[in-house]
Design a protein around this motif. Structure first.
Motif, PDB file in Angstrom:
ATOM      1  N   ASP A 188      10.444  -6.030   3.610  1.00 59.05           N
ATOM      2  CA  ASP A 188      11.686  -5.272   3.705  1.00 59.05           C
ATOM      3  C   ASP A 188      12.156  -4.848   2.309  1.00 59.05           C
ATOM      4  OD1 ASP A 188      14.026  -4.503   5.554  1.00 59.05           O
ATOM      5  OD2 ASP A 188      15.027  -5.609   3.946  1.00 59.05           O
ATOM      6  N   ARG A 189      12.140  -5.771   1.359  1.00 60.01           N
ATOM      7  CA  ARG A 189      12.565  -5.445  -0.007  1.00 60.01           C
ATOM      8  C   ARG A 189      11.648  -4.411  -0.640  1.00 60.01           C
ATOM      9  NH1 ARG A 189      13.276 -11.093  -0.156  1.00 60.01           N
ATOM     10  NH2 ARG A 189      11.260 -11.344  -1.201  1.00 60.01           N
ATOM     11  N   THR A 190      10.352  -4.549  -0.418  1.00 57.87           N
ATOM     12  CA  THR A 190       9.394  -3.623  -1.021  1.00 57.87           C
ATOM     13  C   THR A 190       9.596  -2.206  -0.511  1.00 57.87           C
ATOM     14  OG1 THR A 190       7.729  -5.346  -1.317  1.00 57.87           O
ATOM     15  CG2 THR A 190       6.940  -3.072  -1.267  1.00 57.87           C
ATOM     16  N   ILE A 191       9.686  -2.033   0.792  1.00 56.32           N
ATOM     17  CA  ILE A 191       9.811  -0.690   1.362  1.00 56.32           C
ATOM     18  C   ILE A 191      11.155  -0.073   0.997  1.00 56.32           C
ATOM     19  CG2 ILE A 191       9.928   0.617   3.516  1.00 56.32           C
ATOM     20  CD1 ILE A 191       7.099  -0.269   2.581  1.00 56.32           C
ATOM     21  N   ARG A 192      12.210  -0.858   0.982  1.00 53.72           N
ATOM     22  CA  ARG A 192      13.529  -0.327   0.611  1.00 53.72           C
ATOM     23  C   ARG A 192      13.555   0.188  -0.824  1.00 53.72           C
ATOM     24  NH1 ARG A 192      18.058  -1.757   3.842  1.00 53.72           N
ATOM     25  NH2 ARG A 192      17.454  -2.962   5.684  1.00 53.72           N
ATOM     26  N   SER A 193      12.642  -0.276  -1.650  1.00 53.02           N
ATOM     27  CA  SER A 193      12.609   0.157  -3.054  1.00 53.02           C
ATOM     28  C   SER A 193      11.831   1.452  -3.247  1.00 53.02           C
ATOM     29  CB  SER A 193      11.979  -0.940  -3.918  1.00 53.02           C
ATOM     30  OG  SER A 193      10.577  -1.047  -3.676  1.00 53.02           O
ATOM     31  N   ARG A 194      11.162   1.928  -2.225  1.00 53.38           N
ATOM     32  CA  ARG A 194      10.317   3.116  -2.361  1.00 53.38           C
ATOM     33  C   ARG A 194      11.132   4.404  -2.246  1.00 53.38           C
ATOM     34  NH1 ARG A 194       7.233  -0.449  -4.373  1.00 53.38           N
ATOM     35  NH2 ARG A 194       5.263  -0.970  -3.322  1.00 53.38           N
ATOM     36  N   ARG A 196       0.817  -1.211   0.000  1.00 49.68           N
ATOM     37  CA  ARG A 196       0.000   0.000   0.000  1.00 49.68           C
ATOM     38  C   ARG A 196       0.857   1.271   0.000  1.00 49.68           C
ATOM     39  NH1 ARG A 196      -5.574  -0.610   1.360  1.00 49.68           N
ATOM     40  NH2 ARG A 196      -6.119  -2.676   2.159  1.00 49.68           N
ATOM     41  N   ILE A 197       2.173   1.125   0.184  1.00 55.74           N
ATOM     42  CA  ILE A 197       3.047   2.276   0.380  1.00 55.74           C
ATOM     43  C   ILE A 197       3.705   2.682  -0.927  1.00 55.74           C
ATOM     44  CG2 ILE A 197       5.019   3.203   1.645  1.00 55.74           C
ATOM     45  CD1 ILE A 197       2.542   2.515   3.358  1.00 55.74           C
ATOM     46  N   ARG A 198       3.650   3.969  -1.237  1.00 55.73           N
ATOM     47  CA  ARG A 198       4.286   4.509  -2.444  1.00 55.73           C
ATOM     48  C   ARG A 198       5.564   5.274  -2.120  1.00 55.73           C
ATOM     49  NH1 ARG A 198       1.162   7.383  -7.454  1.00 55.73           N
ATOM     50  NH2 ARG A 198       2.983   7.799  -8.748  1.00 55.73           N
ATOM     51  N   ARG A 199       5.546   6.043  -1.035  1.00 55.13           N
ATOM     52  CA  ARG A 199       6.716   6.819  -0.615  1.00 55.13           C
ATOM     53  C   ARG A 199       6.758   6.869   0.917  1.00 55.13           C
ATOM     54  NH1 ARG A 199       3.945  10.228  -3.989  1.00 55.13           N
ATOM     55  NH2 ARG A 199       4.822  10.743  -6.059  1.00 55.13           N
ATOM     56  N   ILE A 200       7.943   7.182   1.449  1.00 52.00           N
ATOM     57  CA  ILE A 200       8.146   7.359   2.884  1.00 52.00           C
ATOM     58  C   ILE A 200       8.752   8.737   3.120  1.00 52.00           C
ATOM     59  CG2 ILE A 200       9.436   6.601   4.917  1.00 52.00           C
ATOM     60  CD1 ILE A 200       7.421   4.527   4.258  1.00 52.00           C
ATOM     61  N   ILE A 201       8.123   9.521   3.988  1.00 50.89           N
ATOM     62  CA  ILE A 201       8.685  10.816   4.383  1.00 50.89           C
ATOM     63  C   ILE A 201       8.748  10.858   5.911  1.00 50.89           C
ATOM     64  CG2 ILE A 201       8.435  13.328   4.348  1.00 50.89           C
ATOM     65  CD1 ILE A 201       6.876  13.021   1.719  1.00 50.89           C
ATOM     66  N   SER A 202       9.952  10.977   6.425  1.00 50.42           N
ATOM     67  CA  SER A 202      10.169  11.095   7.863  1.00 50.42           C
ATOM     68  C   SER A 202      10.514  12.536   8.189  1.00 50.42           C
ATOM     69  CB  SER A 202      11.313  10.171   8.303  1.00 50.42           C
ATOM     70  OG  SER A 202      11.806  10.552   9.576  1.00 50.42           O
ATOM     71  N   ALA A 203       9.736  13.162   9.052  1.00 54.93           N
ATOM     72  CA  ALA A 203       9.990  14.538   9.474  1.00 54.93           C
ATOM     73  C   ALA A 203      10.127  14.534  10.999  1.00 54.93           C
ATOM     74  CB  ALA A 203       8.871  15.457   9.026  1.00 54.93           C
ATOM     75  N   ASN A 204      11.367  14.452  11.468  1.00 52.02           N
ATOM     76  CA  ASN A 204      11.627  14.254  12.903  1.00 52.02           C
ATOM     77  C   ASN A 204      10.793  13.087  13.418  1.00 52.02           C
ATOM     78  OD1 ASN A 204      12.402  17.301  12.482  1.00 52.02           O
ATOM     79  ND2 ASN A 204      13.383  16.658  14.394  1.00 52.02           N
ATOM     80  N   GLY A 205      10.776  12.032  12.631  1.00 56.75           N
ATOM     81  CA  GLY A 205      10.052  10.820  12.991  1.00 56.75           C
ATOM     82  C   GLY A 205      10.935   9.600  12.803  1.00 56.75           C
ATOM     83  N   PRO A 206      11.206   8.827  13.838  1.00 53.06           N
ATOM     84  CA  PRO A 206      12.067   7.646  13.714  1.00 53.06           C
ATOM     85  C   PRO A 206      11.481   6.617  12.754  1.00 53.06           C
ATOM     86  CG  PRO A 206      11.724   8.236  16.023  1.00 53.06           C
ATOM     87  CD  PRO A 206      10.758   9.050  15.214  1.00 53.06           C
TER      88      PRO A 206
END
Length: 306
Positions: free
Chosen positions: A240-246, A127-137
Motif C-alpha cells: 500500500d505504501r509503495t503504490i501510494r508513492s508512485r 515492479r510498478i513505476r506509474r499508474i494510469i487509469s483510463a476509465n478503469g477502476p
C-alpha cells in the motif's frame, strides 16, 4: 481465437507474440525499443489489445509497449476447464510479467483491466513505476469499495442487465453469441464515436467471440459480479505504501454509462490524493476509441513529466 496473423485490413499491423507461462497460449504485443521504459496496457470487457492500437503507435517510438490479451480475449486462447474470475486474471498477469521479466512498469488500465492491474500491483508493488487509469477502476483495499460498486450498478445499464440476465437465465444465451451482438454491447457500455464504426472495426471486436466456447472470458467477467465470484486483492501495508508513492494519472470519459465518474474517481483519489485527473466531456467508456489522440497525448505528456 483470432488467427495470429490477422491485421484487420492493416489496422492492427503488429507482430504477434505468445507465451504459455500462465498455463494457456497468451498473446501479446511487444513494440518499441527493448531498453525503453515499459508501458503495460491492460484491456477490459469485451475488448482486447486492438483497443490500444493508437496508443501503441504513439508510445512505441520511445517506450517499450507491452499489451497482453487476457485469457479468453483477442488472440489469446480460451481454455475450457479454467475459471475466468478476477483473481484468475491477476494470477495470469503475474505469471506473464515474470516470464517476460518486466520491471519499472507503467500500468495503463481500462475497464476490468483496472482491477486486474491493481490486483497485480498489490502482489508485485516493486515492479510498478506509474499508474494510469483510463476509465478503469482502481480498487486497492478501500473500505467503501462494495458500497461504490453497488451504487454504480444501480445506475449502470450494463450492470443492471447483467443482474437481470443472470436472474432470468438469459446471461449465457446472450453473451455466448457476443460475436453477433458486439456492437450493441459496446454501445450499452457507452461507446460514443460512431464515425469509426465500419465492417473492419466490427470484425475486429467481434472476431474473438465466434463460438460459445470462445465467449467464456466475456461471460466470466460479467457473471462474476452477480454471483460474487470475483475476489478483489487487498494490499499489505508495505504494498500500500509503495503504490501510494508512485506517480499516477486518471483519465475519465464523462459519458461513460458503465463506470460513472462520481463512483469510481474517489477510489483513485483515495490512493493518489494529489494526482491529476483529466475529465473528458463527450467521451464515453471506451475513451481509447472515442478520443484516441487526446488520450494518447495526455498519457505521453504524463510520461514526459514524471
Amino acid at each position: 481465437m483470432i488467427p495470429s496473423d490477422a491485421t484487420f485490413a492493416g489496422t492492427f499491423p503488429l507482430t504477434p507474440h505468445f507465451t504459455d507461462a500462465p498455463g494457456f497460449r497468451m498473446h501479446y504485443v511487444d513494440e518499441g525499443p527493448r531498453d525503453g521504459e515499459i508501458i503495460l496496457c491492460l484491456h477490459g470487457e469485451p475488448t482486447w489489445g486492438y483497443l490500444f492500437r493508437h496508443l501503441i503507435s504513439t508510445l512505441s517510438r520511445t517506450h517499450r509497449v507491452v499489451v497482453p490479451d487476457h485469457m479468453g480475449f483477442g488472440k489469446s486462447e480460451t481454455p475450457t476447464g479454467r475459471s475466468y474470475w478476477l483473481q484468475d486474471h491477476v494470477a495470469n498477469l503475474e505469471a506473464f510479467v515474470a516470464a517476460l521479466g518486466l520491471t519499472g512498469i507503467t500500468l495503463v488500465m481500462h475497464d476490468f483491466g483496472g482491477p486486474v492491474g491493481m490486483g497485480f500491483a498489490a502482489r508485485q508493488p516493486d515492479r510498478i513505476r506509474r499508474i494510469i487509469s483510463a476509465n478503469g477502476p482502481t480498487p486497492f483495499g478501500q473500505p467503501d469499495l462494495f458500497d461504490r460498486l453497488t451504487a454504480n450498478a444501480a445506475v449502470s445499464p450494463w450492470f443492471q442487465w447483467i443482474a437481470k440476465a443472470e436472474d432470468d437465465g438469459t446471461l449465457e444465451p446472450v453473451l455466448n453469441n457476443l460475436g453477433f451482438n458486439i456492437l450493441s454491447t459496446l454501445k450499452l457500455n457507452g461507446f460514443e464515436n460512431n464515425a469509426v464504426i465500419n465492417d473492419t472495426w466490427i470484425d475486429a471486436y467481434g472476431a474473438p467471440f465466434a463460438t460459445a466456447t470462445e465467449c467464456l472470458g466475456a461471460l466470466g467477467w460479467a457473471k462474476g459480479f452477480p454471483t460474487g465470484a470475483h475476489r478483489f486483492e487487498t494490499p499489505d501495508p508495505a504494498a500500500d505504501r509503495t503504490i501510494r508513492s508512485r506517480p499516477a494519472l486518471a483519465i475519465w470519459g464523462e459519458a461513460d454509462k458503465t463506470l460513472h465518474a462520481e463512483h469510481f474517481l474517489p477510489l483513485f483519489s483515495a490512493i493518489f490524493p494529489s494526482a491529476p485527473i483529466e475529465r473528458l466531456q463527450g467521451v464515453g467508456h471506451y475513451c481509447f476509441e472515442d478520443a484516441p489522440e487526446t488520450v494518447s497525448g495526455l498519457i505521453a505528456d504524463f510520461l514526459r513529466r514524471t
